[in-house]
Design an enzyme around this catalytic site. Structure first.
Site, PDB file in Angstrom:
ATOM      1  N   ASP A  50      37.762  34.912  41.111  1.00 16.11           N
ATOM      2  CA  ASP A  50      38.622  34.932  39.922  1.00 16.11           C
ATOM      3  C   ASP A  50      38.169  33.854  38.946  1.00 16.11           C
ATOM      4  O   ASP A  50      38.178  32.671  39.256  1.00 16.11           O
ATOM      5  CB  ASP A  50      40.075  34.682  40.327  1.00 16.11           C
ATOM      6  CG  ASP A  50      41.016  34.771  39.129  1.00 16.11           C
ATOM      7  OD1 ASP A  50      41.437  35.899  38.803  1.00 16.11           O
ATOM      8  OD2 ASP A  50      41.309  33.723  38.526  1.00 16.11           O
ATOM      9  N   TYR A  55      38.207  28.845  31.414  1.00 16.28           N
ATOM     10  CA  TYR A  55      37.824  27.875  32.437  1.00 16.28           C
ATOM     11  C   TYR A  55      36.481  27.212  32.117  1.00 16.28           C
ATOM     12  O   TYR A  55      36.120  26.206  32.713  1.00 16.28           O
ATOM     13  CB  TYR A  55      37.714  28.530  33.826  1.00 16.28           C
ATOM     14  CG  TYR A  55      38.981  29.162  34.353  1.00 16.28           C
ATOM     15  CD1 TYR A  55      40.224  28.908  33.786  1.00 16.28           C
ATOM     16  CD2 TYR A  55      38.925  30.022  35.445  1.00 16.28           C
ATOM     17  CE1 TYR A  55      41.378  29.497  34.279  1.00 16.28           C
ATOM     18  CE2 TYR A  55      40.077  30.620  35.943  1.00 16.28           C
ATOM     19  CZ  TYR A  55      41.292  30.358  35.360  1.00 16.28           C
ATOM     20  OH  TYR A  55      42.427  30.955  35.845  1.00 16.28           O
ATOM     21  N   LYS A  84      39.100  36.872  32.214  1.00 19.83           N
ATOM     22  CA  LYS A  84      40.304  37.046  31.402  1.00 19.83           C
ATOM     23  C   LYS A  84      40.019  36.854  29.919  1.00 19.83           C
ATOM     24  O   LYS A  84      39.214  35.999  29.538  1.00 19.83           O
ATOM     25  CB  LYS A  84      41.381  36.058  31.861  1.00 19.83           C
ATOM     26  CG  LYS A  84      41.635  36.107  33.365  1.00 19.83           C
ATOM     27  CD  LYS A  84      42.639  35.066  33.795  1.00 19.83           C
ATOM     28  CE  LYS A  84      42.700  34.991  35.319  1.00 19.83           C
ATOM     29  NZ  LYS A  84      41.628  34.186  35.888  1.00 19.83           N
ATOM     30  N   HIS A 117      45.022  37.317  29.365  1.00 21.14           N
ATOM     31  CA  HIS A 117      45.481  36.051  29.928  1.00 21.14           C
ATOM     32  C   HIS A 117      46.947  35.780  29.595  1.00 21.14           C
ATOM     33  O   HIS A 117      47.688  35.228  30.401  1.00 21.14           O
ATOM     34  CB  HIS A 117      44.606  34.903  29.398  1.00 21.14           C
ATOM     35  CG  HIS A 117      44.368  33.826  30.396  1.00 21.14           C
ATOM     36  ND1 HIS A 117      43.156  33.203  30.567  1.00 21.14           N
ATOM     37  CD2 HIS A 117      45.182  33.249  31.317  1.00 21.14           C
ATOM     38  CE1 HIS A 117      43.243  32.294  31.522  1.00 21.14           C
ATOM     39  NE2 HIS A 117      44.468  32.302  31.986  1.00 21.14           N
ATOM     40  N   ASN A 254      41.167  29.178  55.013  1.00 19.42           N
ATOM     41  CA  ASN A 254      41.919  30.103  54.158  1.00 19.42           C
ATOM     42  C   ASN A 254      41.626  31.554  54.486  1.00 19.42           C
ATOM     43  O   ASN A 254      42.511  32.406  54.460  1.00 19.42           O
ATOM     44  CB  ASN A 254      41.612  29.826  52.683  1.00 19.42           C
ATOM     45  CG  ASN A 254      42.188  28.499  52.205  1.00 19.42           C
ATOM     46  OD1 ASN A 254      43.057  27.921  52.845  1.00 19.42           O
ATOM     47  ND2 ASN A 254      41.690  28.017  51.075  1.00 19.42           N
TER      48      ASN A 254
END
Length: 297
Positions: A50, A55, A84, A117, A254
């Site tokens: 992602d 970013y 996004k 977004h 994770n």
């Protein structure tokens, strides 16, 4: 399908891995760190990456993916890549331009999922799907009312496949999740582990989710980490969870969320942690007419 790649079906026929690697980072983090950590994530087994234009790490993320393709670790079709549309490209004639800029950063021909977004019109996003630049399109930070506006739009060609929102045991989004499920829209959780690191726009006095005594108690009961419990809680609800870490041991931990299940009583206890608390309240946009967090959900 292996445990590492359990997926959920999207309403347009594509599949999305239930666990994703989030690439958002502090401004102090170097580009090389994003490049290296994304490569490690892929080596660890993450196949859902992602990213976002805002970013400012699409180049490094794309470089990491291409490097692992070149090494023969994965093929392009193994990777589910999300980016996004940022606010500077909201005008309809700029939407595809924004995506093309992201693809140039990635140096890839398409993304698997393109998200708005923040709440805007979806019409120009449909053209990106028609052009083959995005396999699927979705939204982020939309509330129920804003989703309904899209779903009721005359001539809607493609329903959003997902709605990416902040979601964790302190903000479990149960009502929004139920609504999305009723409309065949997948809920994707960002900040699924709360806010794990100092971020300038997060209240430094905010509660640290992974230290929550109830969460830690359930983790101890199952001989798992609090992060694993928080992520398992999401995937067991049918929520796609994004987990961020720079540490390989945490990434390995994770991705083990598919190796165990939580009993119903533990899920109900975790539901009880909800306090409608946001780590990312986006107060800076509170006066905007499309601000999504004024509604209950």
């Amino acid at each position: 399908m292996s445990l590492k790649q359990q997926c959920v079906g999207l309403n347009d026929g594509h599949l999305m891995p239930l666990l994703g690697y989030g690439t958002s980072q502090n401004r102090e983090v170097s580009a090389s760190k994003i490049f290296e950590s994304t490569k490690i994530a892929i080596d660890t087994g993450f196949r859902h990456i992602d990213s976002a234009y805002v970013y400012k790490n699409e180049k490094e993320t794309g470089q990491a993916i291409r490097s692992k393709i070149a090494d023969g670790v994965v093929k392009r079709e193994d990777i589910f890549l999300t980016t996004k549309l940022w606010c500077t490209f909201h005008r309809p004639e700029l939407v595809q331009v924004g995506l093309e800029r992201s693809l140039k950063n990635f140096q890839l021909e398409f993304v698997d999922l393109y998200l708005i977004h923040f709440p805007i019109s979806i019409k120009a996003m449909e053209k990106c799907k028609d052009a083959g630049l995005a396999k699927s399109i979705g939204v982020s930070n939309f509330n129920r009312r804003q989703l309904e506006m899209i779903l009721n739009k005359p001539g809607l060609k493609y329903k959003p496949v997902c709605n990416q929102v902040e979601c964790h045991p302190y903000l479990n989004q149960s009502k929004l999740l139920d609504f999305c499920k009723s409309r065949d829209i997948i809920l994707v959780a960002y900040a699924a582990l709360g806010s794990q690191r100092p971020i300038t726009w997060v209240d430094q006095n905010a509660p640290f989710l992974l230290n929550d005594p109830v969460l830690c108690s359930i983790a101890k009961k199952h001989n798992r980490s609090p992060a694993q419990i928080a992520l398992r809680y999401q995937v067991q609800r049918g929520v796609v969870a994004l987990a961020h870490s720079y540490e390989q041991n945490e990434m390995k931990e994770n991705i083990q969320v598919f190796e165990f299940q939580l009993p119903l009583e533990d899920m109900e206890v975790l539901d009880g942690l909800n306090r409608n608390f946001r780590y990312f309240p986006l107060d800076i946009a509170a006066e905007h007419p499309n601000f999504p967090f004024s509604d209950e959900y």
